[in-house]
Design a protein around this motif. Structure first.
Motif, mmCIF file in Angstrom:
data_model
loop_
_atom_site.group_PDB
_atom_site.id
_atom_site.type_symbol
_atom_site.label_atom_id
_atom_site.label_comp_id
_atom_site.label_asym_id
_atom_site.label_seq_id
_atom_site.Cartn_x
_atom_site.Cartn_y
_atom_site.Cartn_z
ATOM 1 N N HIS A 1 47.587 33.277 33.277
ATOM 2 C CA HIS A 1 45.984 32.738 33.315
ATOM 3 C C HIS A 1 46.283 31.914 31.996
ATOM 4 O O HIS A 1 45.762 32.082 30.865
ATOM 5 N N PHE B 1 43.147 29.805 39.843
ATOM 6 C CA PHE B 1 42.885 30.575 41.186
ATOM 7 C C PHE B 1 42.875 29.547 42.341
ATOM 8 O O PHE B 1 43.321 29.750 43.425
ATOM 9 N N GLU C 1 45.770 29.146 45.162
ATOM 10 C CA GLU C 1 45.166 29.192 46.709
ATOM 11 C C GLU C 1 45.686 28.092 47.559
ATOM 12 O O GLU C 1 46.352 27.911 48.588
ATOM 13 N N PHE D 1 40.437 36.607 45.942
ATOM 14 C CA PHE D 1 40.316 37.097 44.285
ATOM 15 C C PHE D 1 39.605 38.053 43.805
ATOM 16 O O PHE D 1 38.256 38.260 44.416
ATOM 17 N N ALA E 1 36.879 39.026 41.197
ATOM 18 C CA ALA E 1 36.360 38.466 40.014
ATOM 19 C C ALA E 1 35.104 38.901 39.344
ATOM 20 O O ALA E 1 34.844 39.999 40.255
ATOM 21 N N HIS F 1 35.823 37.172 48.441
ATOM 22 C CA HIS F 1 36.396 37.630 47.334
ATOM 23 C C HIS F 1 35.741 38.887 47.008
ATOM 24 O O HIS F 1 34.575 39.558 47.492
ATOM 25 N N GLY G 1 44.609 38.191 44.831
ATOM 26 C CA GLY G 1 44.913 37.604 43.756
ATOM 27 C C GLY G 1 44.161 38.333 42.542
ATOM 28 O O GLY G 1 43.043 38.335 42.566
#
Length: 264
Positions: free
Chosen positions: A49, A55, A59, A72, A74, A93, A119
């Motif tokens: 990161h 992200f 993807e 993901f 989040a 997500h 993710g």
């Protein structure tokens, strides 16, 4: 041949938009280890990161390689924004309430057992030093409980598109090389030492980063996006950690002052 997957118009539209954006920016993509992404079944992608677009970049590459979608995890606050929240929910997500994460954890485990790719950013924030920080144990715990592999993923060059503490001019984003590495999957057992497995994951992620940095086609000497130990001007890990701590303390003080003012 990949199995046929159910249509998801919102996700498909987002992927198409991402392809247009990254194509328009003429990003120079290079990928190693994409065959480590399973064609079917659940898996955790544990990603570095260094910027705000990893992200979407991961993807993008995952879709090109496997036609699989990544779900993901989040922050809940992202889902509370009017348009963005609608998109996040439409792409399935997973919202994470930082004060009560059990529900998000359970949802992620179930999604993995249902065959989804999840993710996560185990560093829990952007690393301004562009080195892999100590990881939270969530990625390994998710994989162990769901009985799926966790795949270390490194992205290098994405920080040159958008990251914290640095204003990037629009023209600087064109033609940027962005390198990706998907490492050998780890398969933590349910009874594994989670901290030891997480430390191994971090080591593998840093090794992937080291490889991408070594082979990167642009010399980063003297550049803000290059880590200090490789001749760049990014803050050292200690300097970045101190800045993060100061920012968090300032935010806490501001919230406390706001609460006190509202109580008067």
């Amino acid at each position: 041949m990949s199995p046929r997957r159910a249509s998801e118009p919102i996700y498909s539209t987002a992927i198409a938009a991402g392809r247009v954006l990254f194509g328009g920016l003429r990003l120079r993509r290079s990928v190693i280890g994409a065959d480590n992404i399973p064609a079917t079944g659940g898996a955790v992608l544990a990603m570095t990161h260094f910027g705000y677009l990893e992200f979407a970049l991961v993807e993008w590459v995952t879709w090109l390689a496997t036609r699989r979608r990544v779900r993901f995890m989040a922050k809940q606050s992202v889902f509370e924004k009017p348009v963005v929240g609608w998109l996040m929910r439409g792409m399935r997500h997973i919202a994470v309430d930082m004060k009560a994460g059990a529900a998000a954890y359970a949802a992620a485990v179930q999604a993995l057992r249902d065959g989804e790719i999840i993710g996560v950013f185990p560093e829990a924030g952007v690393s301004a030093s562009f080195t892999v920080r100590e990881l939270k144990t969530g990625a390994v715990r998710l994989a162990a409980e769901a009985g799926v592999p966790v795949i270390p993923v490194a992205v290098w060059g994405g920080q040159r598109l958008m990251t914290k503490r640095h204003k990037i001019h629009f023209g600087e984003r064109f033609g940027v090389p962005v390198s990706f590495a998907f490492g050998t999957p780890l398969r933590p057992e349910a009874a594994a030492d989670v901290r030891a497995a997480t430390d191994e994951l971090r080591e593998r992620m840093q090794q992937l980063v080291d490889r991408l940095q070594r082979d990167y086609p642009v010399d980063g000497t003297g550049q803000w996006w290059q880590p200090r130990h490789l001749g760049g001007t990014a803050p050292t890990p200690a300097e970045a950690a101190a800045a993060d701590a100061a920012r968090d303390a300032a935010r806490t003080a501001a919230r406390d002052a706001e609460r006190e003012a509202s109580a008067d």
